[in-house]
Design a protein around this motif. Structure first.
Motif, short mmCIF file in Angstrom:
data_model
loop_
_atom_site.label_atom_id
_atom_site.label_comp_id
_atom_site.label_asym_id
_atom_site.label_seq_id
_atom_site.Cartn_x
_atom_site.Cartn_y
_atom_site.Cartn_z
N ARG A 3 0.83 -1.21 0.00
CA ARG A 3 0.00 0.00 0.00
C ARG A 3 0.87 1.26 0.00
NH1 ARG A 3 -3.29 -3.07 3.58
NH2 ARG A 3 -2.34 -2.07 5.40
N VAL A 4 1.94 1.22 0.80
CA VAL A 4 2.83 2.37 0.84
C VAL A 4 3.48 2.60 -0.53
CG1 VAL A 4 4.96 3.29 1.85
CG2 VAL A 4 3.27 2.17 3.31
N ALA A 5 3.91 1.52 -1.17
CA ALA A 5 4.53 1.64 -2.49
C ALA A 5 3.54 2.20 -3.51
CB ALA A 5 5.04 0.27 -2.95
N TYR A 6 2.33 1.67 -3.51
CA TYR A 6 1.31 2.12 -4.45
C TYR A 6 0.98 3.59 -4.23
CZ TYR A 6 -3.24 2.20 -6.84
OH TYR A 6 -4.29 2.50 -7.66
N LEU A 7 0.76 3.97 -2.98
CA LEU A 7 0.41 5.36 -2.66
C LEU A 7 1.55 6.31 -3.03
CD1 LEU A 7 -1.75 7.17 -1.43
CD2 LEU A 7 -0.73 6.77 0.81
N SER A 8 2.79 5.89 -2.83
CA SER A 8 3.93 6.75 -3.16
C SER A 8 4.02 6.99 -4.67
CB SER A 8 5.22 6.11 -2.65
OG SER A 8 5.22 6.01 -1.24
N VAL A 9 3.76 5.96 -5.46
CA VAL A 9 3.78 6.13 -6.91
C VAL A 9 2.69 7.09 -7.36
CG1 VAL A 9 3.44 4.95 -9.11
CG2 VAL A 9 4.87 3.90 -7.35
N ILE A 10 1.48 6.98 -6.79
CA ILE A 10 0.39 7.87 -7.16
C ILE A 10 0.75 9.32 -6.80
CG2 ILE A 10 -2.03 8.45 -6.75
CD1 ILE A 10 -1.60 5.88 -8.33
N ARG A 11 1.33 9.50 -5.62
CA ARG A 11 1.73 10.86 -5.22
C ARG A 11 2.76 11.44 -6.19
NH1 ARG A 11 2.69 10.43 1.32
NH2 ARG A 11 0.58 11.03 1.97
N ALA A 12 3.73 10.61 -6.57
CA ALA A 12 4.74 11.07 -7.52
C ALA A 12 4.10 11.48 -8.85
CB ALA A 12 5.78 9.99 -7.75
N ALA A 13 3.10 10.73 -9.29
CA ALA A 13 2.43 11.03 -10.56
C ALA A 13 1.71 12.38 -10.48
CB ALA A 13 1.45 9.92 -10.91
N PHE A 14 1.00 12.63 -9.39
CA PHE A 14 0.30 13.91 -9.26
C PHE A 14 1.29 15.07 -9.15
CE2 PHE A 14 -3.51 11.44 -7.75
CZ PHE A 14 -4.33 11.83 -8.78
#
Length: 380
Positions: free
Chosen positions: A119-130
């Motif tokens: 979950r942390v990995a997924y959320l971090s990637v989404i944050r980077a994209a935004f």
């Protein structure tokens, strides 16, 4: 050296809440546009998501990850949308928000503590994209509006992208532990601390953009003629300084013929309308090829960098034809004004007063030459 992530997340959450209210209160008073509502709401939602993560780690709220993590994604989407709406008030945000909702669904249904690192990995990637979305919009805004603070905003969001991606990689490799908060001293903790620091720094970044945009708008008003929207003499001087190293420049002096007769017979309102119409026609003909300024009364000046005399003559003919057609529709034939256009070409390094004086002589030569149609431009 170990870092206390609990305190850092609390500070980040509270800082985002403060930033949210700071933007929403002026919006309610009508001081800011819709971008402030999006930015404020995004900061509030993301801040609440950060605080929920702390509460979950401290007192074990089972549903907190399912609510907090999607909230963080949606908050980031609103923040990105705020920058887009700040850049362009007509920007479409529904696709961005729809993507955020879709991206939040996996986190909504994921509860297993064993999947914490995923979950942390997924959320971090989404944050980077935004954050990358914001970087792109800020760079375009900085270039289009010459907003120097746009580069600062782009840098504040760009620096967190590798931090988020680095933490995502560590999380995917299951090297961040099983708790988001607490005291740690590994690389993932330092990356999280860096993210939090920059998130706090940039919470008010749109305010500095708004301040510079407001200052630019004020300077633009000071350099504009209130009646026609053309540059005034101060604005013309500034533009001339920027063109000093651009090679050759053509200068066009435009004078309205029979303007006094129009004022005397139809009133000053008709004269003002004629000047506004002329300014609109000249701007439409010039496009991005030159700069229009009101020199005084019924005289206008055009600076045309990189435009030859022959090209300028063609532009002047189009201006004269368009103005004559417009005046025939609005003013009786006997007093319908036309324009005389004088054009010269010289090095852009020539002092502006000398260029204006020569263009003025060329314009008066056109007025005095009764063999040439008054509406056409002549080169002196």
């Amino acid at each position: 050296m170990a870092l206390d992530l609990t305190t850092l997340y609390v500070v980040a959450g509270l800082g985002m809440l403060v930033a949210g209210f700071v933007h929403l209160i002026p919006l309610a008073a009508g001081r800011f546009g819709a971008w402030a509502g999006l930015w404020g709401a995004g900061q509030l939602i993301a801040g609440c998501g950060a605080l929920m993560a702390v509460l979950n780690d401290r007192i074990g709220i089972g549903w907190a990850p399912s609510v907090g993590n999607p909230a963080v994604i949606f908050g980031y989407a609103l923040i990105s949308g705020a920058v887009m709406r700040f850049s362009r008030p007509d920007a479409r945000l529904m696709p961005l928000l729809a993507i955020a909702l879709v991206c939040g669904l996996p986190l909504w249904v994921s509860h297993d503590p064993a999947h914490f690192h995923l979950r942390v990995a997924y959320l971090s990637v989404i944050r980077a994209a935004f954050d990358l979305v914001v970087v792109g919009v800020a760079i375009r805004m900085a270039r289009r509006e010459t907003l120097q603070t746009g580069w600062i905003v782009a840098a504040l969001f760009a620096v967190t992208v590798p931090m988020f991606l680095g933490r995502a990689w560590l999380a995917y490799a299951d090297r961040i532990g099983t708790r988001l908060t607490g005291t740690h001293d590994d690389l993932g903790t330092w990356l999280a601390a860096g993210q939090i620091a920059f998130i706090i720094f940039r919470a008010f970044s749109l305010l500095i953009l708004q301040a510079e945009r407001g200052q630019n708008a004020l300077l633009d008003q000071m350099e504009r003629d209130w009646l026609t929207g053309a540059l005034n003499r101060a604005g013309l001087d500034r533009v001339a300084r920027t063109l000093a190293g651009s090679g050759r420049v053509s200068v066009m002096m435009i004078d309205v013929d029979r303007f006094k007769a129009l004022n005397d017979t139809q009133g000053h309102a008709a004269g003002d309308a004629a000047l506004r119409n002329l300014a609109d026609i000249v701007r439409d003909v010039l496009g991005t090829q030159g700069h229009l300024a009101r020199w005084g009364g019924d005289e206008f000046v055009c600076l045309l960098p990189g435009i030859s005399v022959e090209q300028a003559r063609a532009l002047g003919t189009r201006m004269a034809s368009g103005f004559a057609q417009t005046m025939k529709q609005d003013v009786p034939a006997g007093i319908a004004p036309s324009i005389s256009v004088g054009i010269i070409e010289d090095a852009a390094t020539t002092p502006l007063p000398a260029l204006i004086a020569r263009a003025d002589q060329a314009m008066y030569a056109v007025k005095g030459d009764r063999r040439a149609p008054r509406a056409l431009a002549k080169v002196a």
